[in-house]
Write a protein that holds these residues in place. Structure first.
Motif, PDB file in Angstrom:
ATOM      1  N   ILE A 261       0.836  -1.202   0.000  1.00 12.71           N
ATOM      2  CA  ILE A 261       0.000   0.000   0.000  1.00 12.71           C
ATOM      3  C   ILE A 261       0.874   1.257   0.000  1.00 12.71           C
ATOM      4  O   ILE A 261       2.026   1.216   0.421  1.00 12.71           O
ATOM      5  CB  ILE A 261      -0.978   0.047   1.214  1.00 12.71           C
ATOM      6  N   SER A 262       0.268   2.368  -0.454  1.00 13.20           N
ATOM      7  CA  SER A 262       0.945   3.659  -0.374  1.00 13.20           C
ATOM      8  C   SER A 262       0.240   4.490   0.695  1.00 13.20           C
ATOM      9  O   SER A 262      -0.997   4.520   0.732  1.00 13.20           O
ATOM     10  CB  SER A 262       0.866   4.391  -1.712  1.00 13.20           C
ATOM     11  N   PRO A 263       0.996   5.181   1.546  1.00 12.06           N
ATOM     12  CA  PRO A 263       0.356   6.034   2.571  1.00 12.06           C
ATOM     13  C   PRO A 263      -0.507   7.119   1.932  1.00 12.06           C
ATOM     14  O   PRO A 263      -1.408   7.653   2.568  1.00 12.06           O
ATOM     15  CB  PRO A 263       1.535   6.661   3.320  1.00 12.06           C
ATOM     16  N   LYS A 264      -0.247   7.410   0.652  1.00  7.92           N
ATOM     17  CA  LYS A 264      -1.005   8.469  -0.035  1.00  7.92           C
ATOM     18  C   LYS A 264      -2.418   8.025  -0.400  1.00  7.92           C
ATOM     19  O   LYS A 264      -3.249   8.849  -0.756  1.00  7.92           O
ATOM     20  CB  LYS A 264      -0.287   8.842  -1.333  1.00  7.92           C
ATOM     21  N   ASP A 265      -2.672   6.708  -0.325  1.00 11.01           N
ATOM     22  CA  ASP A 265      -3.976   6.206  -0.762  1.00 11.01           C
ATOM     23  C   ASP A 265      -5.097   6.466   0.240  1.00 11.01           C
ATOM     24  O   ASP A 265      -6.260   6.184  -0.035  1.00 11.01           O
ATOM     25  CB  ASP A 265      -3.896   4.698  -1.054  1.00 11.01           C
ATOM     26  N   SER A 266      -4.728   6.944   1.445  1.00  7.09           N
ATOM     27  CA  SER A 266      -5.767   7.189   2.447  1.00  7.09           C
ATOM     28  C   SER A 266      -5.464   8.501   3.165  1.00  7.09           C
ATOM     29  O   SER A 266      -4.300   8.892   3.294  1.00  7.09           O
ATOM     30  CB  SER A 266      -5.788   6.038   3.454  1.00  7.09           C
ATOM     31  N   THR A 267      -6.527   9.161   3.646  1.00  8.09           N
ATOM     32  CA  THR A 267      -6.305  10.383   4.423  1.00  8.09           C
ATOM     33  C   THR A 267      -6.084  10.036   5.896  1.00  8.09           C
ATOM     34  O   THR A 267      -5.668  10.869   6.684  1.00  8.09           O
ATOM     35  CB  THR A 267      -7.519  11.329   4.293  1.00  8.09           C
ATOM     36  N   LYS A 268      -6.370   8.785   6.259  1.00  3.03           N
ATOM     37  CA  LYS A 268      -6.188   8.359   7.659  1.00  3.03           C
ATOM     38  C   LYS A 268      -4.711   8.129   7.950  1.00  3.03           C
ATOM     39  O   LYS A 268      -3.938   7.777   7.047  1.00  3.03           O
ATOM     40  CB  LYS A 268      -6.917   7.022   7.890  1.00  3.03           C
ATOM     41  N   PRO A 269      -4.297   8.236   9.231  1.00  2.00           N
ATOM     42  CA  PRO A 269      -2.914   7.880   9.567  1.00  2.00           C
ATOM     43  C   PRO A 269      -2.654   6.420   9.191  1.00  2.00           C
ATOM     44  O   PRO A 269      -3.546   5.568   9.311  1.00  2.00           O
ATOM     45  CB  PRO A 269      -2.838   8.063  11.091  1.00  2.00           C
ATOM     46  N   ILE A 270      -1.428   6.158   8.750  1.00  2.00           N
ATOM     47  CA  ILE A 270      -1.088   4.817   8.272  1.00  2.00           C
ATOM     48  C   ILE A 270      -1.280   3.754   9.369  1.00  2.00           C
ATOM     49  O   ILE A 270      -1.665   2.614   9.079  1.00  2.00           O
ATOM     50  CB  ILE A 270       0.359   4.788   7.690  1.00  2.00           C
ATOM     51  N   SER A 271      -1.077   4.141  10.639  1.00  2.00           N
ATOM     52  CA  SER A 271      -1.250   3.164  11.728  1.00  2.00           C
ATOM     53  C   SER A 271      -2.709   2.703  11.796  1.00  2.00           C
ATOM     54  O   SER A 271      -2.992   1.525  12.036  1.00  2.00           O
ATOM     55  CB  SER A 271      -0.808   3.756  13.063  1.00  2.00           C
ATOM     56  N   GLU A 272      -3.642   3.634  11.541  1.00  2.00           N
ATOM     57  CA  GLU A 272      -5.075   3.263  11.551  1.00  2.00           C
ATOM     58  C   GLU A 272      -5.399   2.369  10.362  1.00  2.00           C
ATOM     59  O   GLU A 272      -6.133   1.379  10.489  1.00  2.00           O
ATOM     60  CB  GLU A 272      -5.945   4.519  11.445  1.00  2.00           C
ATOM     61  N   VAL A 273      -4.853   2.729   9.207  1.00  2.00           N
ATOM     62  CA  VAL A 273      -5.102   1.925   7.994  1.00  2.00           C
ATOM     63  C   VAL A 273      -4.646   0.489   8.242  1.00  2.00           C
ATOM     64  O   VAL A 273      -5.366  -0.472   7.946  1.00  2.00           O
ATOM     65  CB  VAL A 273      -4.341   2.532   6.783  1.00  2.00           C
ATOM     66  N   LEU A 274      -3.447   0.347   8.822  1.00  2.00           N
ATOM     67  CA  LEU A 274      -2.894  -1.001   9.046  1.00  2.00           C
ATOM     68  C   LEU A 274      -3.681  -1.759  10.114  1.00  2.00           C
ATOM     69  O   LEU A 274      -3.897  -2.965  10.003  1.00  2.00           O
ATOM     70  CB  LEU A 274      -1.418  -0.888   9.452  1.00  2.00           C
ATOM     71  N   SER A 275      -4.141  -1.039  11.134  1.00  2.00           N
ATOM     72  CA  SER A 275      -4.921  -1.683  12.188  1.00  2.00           C
ATOM     73  C   SER A 275      -6.231  -2.237  11.609  1.00  2.00           C
ATOM     74  O   SER A 275      -6.627  -3.377  11.889  1.00  2.00           O
ATOM     75  CB  SER A 275      -5.186  -0.664  13.304  1.00  2.00           C
ATOM     76  N   GLU A 276      -6.853  -1.427  10.739  1.00  2.00           N
ATOM     77  CA  GLU A 276      -8.104  -1.893  10.102  1.00  2.00           C
ATOM     78  C   GLU A 276      -7.858  -3.073   9.183  1.00  2.00           C
ATOM     79  O   GLU A 276      -8.610  -4.046   9.171  1.00  2.00           O
ATOM     80  CB  GLU A 276      -8.741  -0.749   9.309  1.00  2.00           C
ATOM     81  N   MET A 277      -6.762  -2.999   8.425  1.00  2.00           N
ATOM     82  CA  MET A 277      -6.458  -4.087   7.471  1.00  2.00           C
ATOM     83  C   MET A 277      -6.214  -5.421   8.165  1.00  2.00           C
ATOM     84  O   MET A 277      -6.487  -6.489   7.625  1.00  2.00           O
ATOM     85  CB  MET A 277      -5.151  -3.757   6.712  1.00  2.00           C
ATOM     86  N   THR A 278      -5.640  -5.368   9.374  1.00  2.00           N
ATOM     87  CA  THR A 278      -5.145  -6.600  10.018  1.00  2.00           C
ATOM     88  C   THR A 278      -5.961  -7.012  11.234  1.00  2.00           C
ATOM     89  O   THR A 278      -5.582  -7.951  11.940  1.00  2.00           O
ATOM     90  CB  THR A 278      -3.682  -6.401  10.475  1.00  2.00           C
ATOM     91  N   GLY A 279      -7.054  -6.287  11.522  1.00  2.00           N
ATOM     92  CA  GLY A 279      -7.798  -6.589  12.746  1.00  2.00           C
ATOM     93  C   GLY A 279      -6.928  -6.308  13.965  1.00  2.00           C
ATOM     94  O   GLY A 279      -6.900  -7.092  14.911  1.00  2.00           O
ATOM     95  N   ASN A 280      -6.189  -5.190  13.908  1.00  2.00           N
ATOM     96  CA  ASN A 280      -5.301  -4.754  14.999  1.00  2.00           C
ATOM     97  C   ASN A 280      -4.342  -5.862  15.431  1.00  2.00           C
ATOM     98  O   ASN A 280      -4.259  -6.222  16.598  1.00  2.00           O
ATOM     99  CB  ASN A 280      -6.163  -4.279  16.201  1.00  2.00           C
ATOM    100  N   ASN A 281      -3.581  -6.367  14.453  1.00  2.00           N
ATOM    101  CA  ASN A 281      -2.714  -7.515  14.782  1.00  2.00           C
ATOM    102  C   ASN A 281      -1.356  -7.449  14.067  1.00  2.00           C
ATOM    103  O   ASN A 281      -0.876  -8.457  13.555  1.00  2.00           O
ATOM    104  CB  ASN A 281      -3.452  -8.815  14.430  1.00  2.00           C
ATOM    105  N   VAL A 282      -0.765  -6.242  14.044  1.00  2.00           N
ATOM    106  CA  VAL A 282       0.564  -6.138  13.413  1.00  2.00           C
ATOM    107  C   VAL A 282       1.625  -6.500  14.465  1.00  2.00           C
ATOM    108  O   VAL A 282       1.799  -5.801  15.457  1.00  2.00           O
ATOM    109  CB  VAL A 282       0.815  -4.712  12.869  1.00  2.00           C
ATOM    110  N   GLY A 283       2.304  -7.602  14.240  1.00  2.00           N
ATOM    111  CA  GLY A 283       3.316  -8.057  15.204  1.00  2.00           C
ATOM    112  C   GLY A 283       4.621  -7.288  15.096  1.00  2.00           C
ATOM    113  O   GLY A 283       5.265  -6.973  16.107  1.00  2.00           O
ATOM    114  N   TYR A 284       5.024  -6.991  13.854  1.00  2.00           N
ATOM    115  CA  TYR A 284       6.355  -6.387  13.643  1.00  2.00           C
ATOM    116  C   TYR A 284       6.286  -5.311  12.569  1.00  2.00           C
ATOM    117  O   TYR A 284       5.636  -5.510  11.540  1.00  2.00           O
ATOM    118  CB  TYR A 284       7.352  -7.457  13.162  1.00  2.00           C
ATOM    119  N   THR A 285       6.973  -4.199  12.820  1.00  2.00           N
ATOM    120  CA  THR A 285       7.126  -3.189  11.774  1.00  2.00           C
ATOM    121  C   THR A 285       8.621  -2.863  11.636  1.00  2.00           C
ATOM    122  O   THR A 285       9.386  -2.964  12.599  1.00  2.00           O
ATOM    123  CB  THR A 285       6.353  -1.891  12.089  1.00  2.00           C
ATOM    124  N   PHE A 286       8.989  -2.475  10.428  1.00  2.00           N
ATOM    125  CA  PHE A 286      10.395  -2.154  10.144  1.00  2.00           C
ATOM    126  C   PHE A 286      10.436  -0.823   9.411  1.00  2.00           C
ATOM    127  O   PHE A 286       9.773  -0.671   8.377  1.00  2.00           O
ATOM    128  CB  PHE A 286      11.017  -3.241   9.254  1.00  2.00           C
TER     129      PHE A 286
END
Ligand code: PAD
Ligand code: ZN
Length: 394
Positions: A261-286
């Motif tokens: 995904i590109s952060p530009k594709d949403s007006t929401k903060p990227i952390s919210e986008v990722l939380s929604e995509m994964t059901g709030n289950n991101v184990g690791y970020t780099f």
């Protein structure tokens, strides 16, 4: 006749003396890409490379990759002394060794190590450490005796991160060189000298990614793609790549990302986008870009309680971060690593052996191969976002 023979013998004898002198003096004249000042183009110059001193090794470079870290010095976001010979991701052949060198010999195929491993300091002796005290992360640009082995137009030229590989010959400390399998293709395994190992190690050694987990990688350059390869080999089931440049997505998917995904594709903060995509289950970020904002974004994007975020991108020098400590209070782990947390002299030869055994593929990371004299073209490809890794051959 006698007269002729004796004159001939004198000439021969003189020739032998000169030959011996040049071997003893041992200075090599060769071509190097010298950076005289930041924000300036490279200049291909004839330089003199002094012979290796005690516990030093002189290496003929065969191939070198272009990494974003080299570009940080050109742009001034990483501190260095000038003039300097950059480059730190290479393969070469040992040309000569200084007194007391025992671990490599002339003719050995080697990878110079920007992170040394002296095997004596606390970091080297600790199984969890790798930041050897002999490393030059503050940018002194000299070898351990405080001097340089390069001269150009009568001026000393600085070393870069114990390696300096944008030159036909370089000199490094013995702790900054690993002997590798002779069968290794130089124009591929040079990536094990930095980009690949940094990313792969960040996932498997520093992040300690668990099977079945969800991983997010910010920045899909050569190092970010190598993080993806590490996450995949650790058994992550979902690997999300993030980049502003969508041209990077195809390669990311090819090396193991499950979506991009590109952060530009949403007006929401990227952390919210990722939380929604994964059901709030991101184990690791780099974070594999080197920007303060994305370091915070990556931290905020891993699970608030059990998530781990790893800083891989080189932080811009003299910049400070401000962040909400609540991000850590709730349980997140925030880490960073140089060279993927790997112990360079131990792990580089092992990774080369694993590459030869086809455990991972470096071809995906190499988009361009150019002759050394086209180094500036290689940097243009990096800056226009067209290349992943350009390898320069000699
Ligand atoms: P690269 O420039 O090839 O890749 C960076 C990627 O990030 C590019 O694809 C960009 O499009 C993308 N990007 C830029 N800005 C953003 C943004 N705001 N949001 C999303 N994506 C963005 O670099 P690289 O892969 O060679 O290196 C990545 C970083 O890792 C860089 O800072 C380099 O200095 C650092 C590095 N660290 C180590 C280490 O030991 N820690 C070693 C090698 C490289
Ligand atoms: Zn690098």
């Amino acid at each position: 006749m006698k007269h002729f023979v004796s004159r001939h013998t004198v000439r021969e004898t003189l020739g032998m003396v000169f030959q011996r002198m040049s071997v003893e003096a041992g200075v090599i004249k060769c071509k190097a890409a010298v950076l005289w000042e930041q924000q300036q183009p490279f200049s291909i110059e004839e330089i003199e490379v002094a012979p290796p001193k005690t516990k030093e090794v002189r290496i003929k470079i065969l191939a070198t990759g272009i990494c974003r870290t080299d570009d940080h010095v050109i742009k001034g976001t990483m501190v260095s002394k000038f003039p300097v010979i950059l480059g730190h991701e290479a393969t070469g052949i040992v040309e000569s060794i200084g007194e007391g060198v025992t671990t490599v010999k002339p003719g050995d195929k080697v990878i110079p190590l920007f992170l040394p491993q002296c095997r004596e300091c606390n970091a080297c002796r600790n199984p969890d450490g790798n930041l050897c005290i002999r490393g030059d992360i503050t940018g002194c640009g000299v070898l351990s005796d405080g001097t340089t082995r390069f001269t150009c137009k009568g001026k000393p030229v600085h070393h870069f991160m114990n390696t300096s590989t944008f030159t036909e010959y370089t000199v490094v400390d013995e702790s900054s060189v690993a002997k590798i399998d002779d069968a290794a293709p130089p124009e591929k395994v040079c990536l094990i000298g930095c980009g690949f190992s940094t990313g792969y190690g960040a996932a498997v050694k520093t992040g300690k990614v668990k099977p079945g987990s969800t991983c997010v990688i910010f920045g899909l350059g050569g190092v970010g793609l190598s993080v993806i390869m590490g996450c995949k080999s650790a058994g992550a089931s979902r690997i999300i790549g993030i980049d502003l440049n969508k041209d990077k997505f195809e390669k990311a998917m090819a090396v193991g990302a499950t979506e991009c995904i590109s952060p530009k594709d949403s007006t929401k903060p990227i952390s919210e986008v990722l939380s929604e995509m994964t059901g709030n289950n991101v184990g690791y970020t780099f974070e594999v870009i080197g920007r303060l904002e994305t370091m915070i974004d990556a931290l905020a994007s891993c699970h608030m309680n059990y998530g781990t975020s790893v800083v891989v991108g080189a932080p811009p020098s003299a910049k400070m971060l401000t962040y909400d400590p609540m991000l850590l209070f709730t349980g997140r782990t925030w880490k960073g690593c140089v060279f993927g947390g790997l112990k360079s002299r131990d792990d580089v030869p092992k990774l080369v052996t694993e590459f030869l055994a086809k455990k991972f593929d470096l071809d995906q990371l190499i988009t361009h191969v150019l002759p050394f004299k086209k180094i500036s073209e290689g940097f243009e490809l990096l800056n226009s976002g067209q290349s992943i890794r350009t390898v320069l051959t000699f």
